[in-house]
Design a protein around this motif. Structure first.
Motif, PDB file in Angstrom:
ATOM      1  N   GLY A 247      -4.143  28.115  -3.552  1.00  0.00           N
ATOM      2  CA  GLY A 247      -2.982  28.815  -3.944  1.00  0.00           C
ATOM      3  C   GLY A 247      -1.958  27.848  -4.161  1.00  0.00           C
ATOM      4  N   GLY A 248      -0.743  28.354  -4.868  1.00  0.00           N
ATOM      5  CA  GLY A 248       0.308  27.432  -5.038  1.00  0.00           C
ATOM      6  C   GLY A 248       1.630  28.279  -5.204  1.00  0.00           C
ATOM      7  N   LYS A 249       2.813  27.786  -4.823  1.00  0.00           N
ATOM      8  CA  LYS A 249       4.095  28.368  -5.345  1.00  0.00           C
ATOM      9  C   LYS A 249       5.042  27.216  -5.730  1.00  0.00           C
ATOM     10  N   SER A 250       4.854  26.769  -7.023  1.00  0.00           N
ATOM     11  CA  SER A 250       4.961  25.526  -7.540  1.00  0.00           C
ATOM     12  C   SER A 250       6.562  25.458  -7.873  1.00  0.00           C
ATOM     13  N   PRO A 251       7.378  24.367  -7.362  1.00  0.00           N
ATOM     14  CA  PRO A 251       8.845  24.247  -7.603  1.00  0.00           C
ATOM     15  C   PRO A 251       8.791  23.723  -9.154  1.00  0.00           C
ATOM     16  N   ASN A 252      10.100  23.827  -9.784  1.00  0.00           N
ATOM     17  CA  ASN A 252      10.288  23.425 -11.073  1.00  0.00           C
ATOM     18  C   ASN A 252      11.714  23.011 -10.822  1.00  0.00           C
TER      19      ASN A 252
END
Length: 479
Positions: A247-252
């Motif tokens: 999984g991921g919770k990617s920051p931008n």
């Protein structure tokens, strides 16, 4: 009604040992459009036996032979692209334009990238008085997800072939038809019997059995972190290698010197692409606190341009999410964001206006989110964007890294060197810089609970290789 009730084992389409069917639901209509068979331990045993029997010969094929085989697979795949795109649209709701260009196109891209990498790869080198040899790890179990089915099938099967491995593929039972079509591609391309095998079914009945199986030397898994932990535990007793993309919770991060008009819009589109069902989706947008209102206005306008609806229509930008289970999970997390006090900018609970059936989700944006909120910490896997403020660059980096995940990140700046400095400090396997195109030759995989190992091109091939040292040989044979 389509029926795909056979498994592909040892170069033949065979009936399951114990008949059991699984309905495949079209998420745009909520209706069953296909049936597959669900496998069992007996089916896995047959597939593993076929793969083990094929391994001694296939593992000793030359690089040139495997190059030619990949070329044939790519040629046949190209002929079946429209069939694959249509199946992908039906089984997981991808808009047909996206299904053609990105979903089916990703499989073609990985086959081509792996082929080029194999042509350039050397499997032996002389280091002093030792010959270092890289050789196939053995029989591999491949478990692939429903969200980018062909992307992950090709990103595992192609490098396994390139390495000289034999394999058993278990696609997601939620979106399995593309896996069946891929097996047809492999058969038509003349892949030797037993090298590639397909067994459909659910995780406990097939996936976990593969992971536990003493005849499987390696597991390559893509899916949720929860399921990845189960696979790793199941594989531990036989000490097999486990490669995982989870999984991921990617920051931008939008740095203060970014072009906010384009960067915000680009971030919204990237988050909502594929209905938000991408493990590397940039779901946390970090913006300077003094730019928050400007950012929210741009994000709202961008989100409200998204056309949500019938995935068979060319004009549709966003189809449904894949299943009722996913729909209910996403709705619950949107409600949670409201309860936690995040500012609803657009979207919200329920279906978009005019859609009374299908698992359609309203493109949703929350503003003024804090990183301790559930919507900023859990992988929602739907079209939901959280926008978080920061005061300093140090704080932005700290927020970006304050997650159990570490799959992907993005940095937006007009200064590439500045973006690089920030990117170096983010704990993620891949950091995308301003307006960067997808790169099938760049390694893909995660830090922390986003997994281990790397996929794509030569990075993927190396994941399926063992390293052997023959000590005391100083010759030049085959170099």
């Amino acid at each position: 009604m389509q029926e795909h009730l056979k498994f592909y084992i040892n170069g033949e389409w065979v009936d399951p040992v114990t008949p059991k069917t699984i309905d495949v639901i079209n998420p745009a209509t909520e209706e069953t459009f296909a049936k597959i068979s669900g496998g069992s331990k007996a089916d896995v045993d047959k597939a593993v036996a076929a793969a083990r029997a094929a391994f001694p010969k296939f593992s000793q094929t030359s690089k040139a032979e495997r190059v030619e085989l990949l070329k044939k697979i790519l040629t046949v795949y190209q002929k079946r692209v429209e069939d694959i795109a249509q199946a992908c649209s039906s089984e997981m709701g991808a808009p047909i334009g996206l299904a053609r260009s990105a979903q089916a196109g990703a499989g073609m891209g990985h086959l081509a990238a792996t082929l080029k990498s194999l042509e350039e790869m050397e499997f032996e080198q002389q280091r002093g008085s030792s010959r270092i040899i890289r050789e196939a790890i053995g029989v591999v179990g491949l478990i692939t997800p429903w969200n980018w089915p062909l992307n992950q099938i090709a990103a595992k099967v192609a490098p396994a072939i390139a390495a000289g491995c034999t394999m058993i593929l278990k696609p997601s039972e939620v979106a399995p038809i593309t896996g069946v079509l891929f097996a047809e591609v492999m058969h038509e391309a003349g892949v030797p019997p037993g090298v590639f095998n397909l067994v459909n079914g659910d995780g406990p009945s097939v996936g976990q059995v593969l992971a536990e199986h003493p005849g499987v030397d390696m597991m390559s898994f893509t899916g949720s972190t929860r399921a990845g932990i189960i696979v790793a535990k199941a594989a531990a007793d036989t000490v097999k290698r486990v490669s995982q993309e989870l999984g991921g919770k990617s920051p931008n991060i939008l740095l203060p010197d970014a072009d906010f008009e384009t960067a915000v819009a680009r971030g919204v589109y990237a988050c909502f692409n594929n209905s938000g069902q991408s493990c590397n989706a940039p779901t946390r947008m970090l913006v300077p606190a003094d730019k928050m209102e400007e950012v929210l206005a741009i994000a709202k306008a961008t989100a409200e341009k998204h056309t949500v609806g019938d995935p068979t229509k060319d004009a549709t930008m966003m189809g449904p999410v894949v299943s009722e289970v996913q729909f209910k999970k996403i709705q619950g997390l949107i409600e949670e964001g409201i309860k936690e006090g995040a500012k609803m900018i657009t979207g919200g609970p329920g279906r978009p206006e005019g859609l009374d059936r299908g698992y359609f989700v309203r493109p949703t944006i929350f503003g003024n989110v804090s990183n301790d909120m559930i919507i900023a910490r859990e992988e929602i896997f739907g079209p939901v964007l959280s926008i978080l403020p920061y005061d300093t660059e140090e704080e932005a980096i700290a927020i970006a890294n304050d997650t159990v995940y570490g799959l992907s990140a993005s940095v937006e700046s007009k200064d590439a060197d500045h973006a690089l400095r920030v990117g170096r400090r983010i704990r993620a396997g891949q950091v995308r810089m301003t307006a960067t195109a997808w790169d099938s030759f760049a390694p893909f995989g995660g830090y922390k609970q986003s997994g281990n190992g790397r996929e794509f091109a030569d990075w993927g091939i190396h994941d399926f290789l063992e390293v052997k040292a023959i000590v005391g040989y100083e010759g030049t044979a085959n170099l």
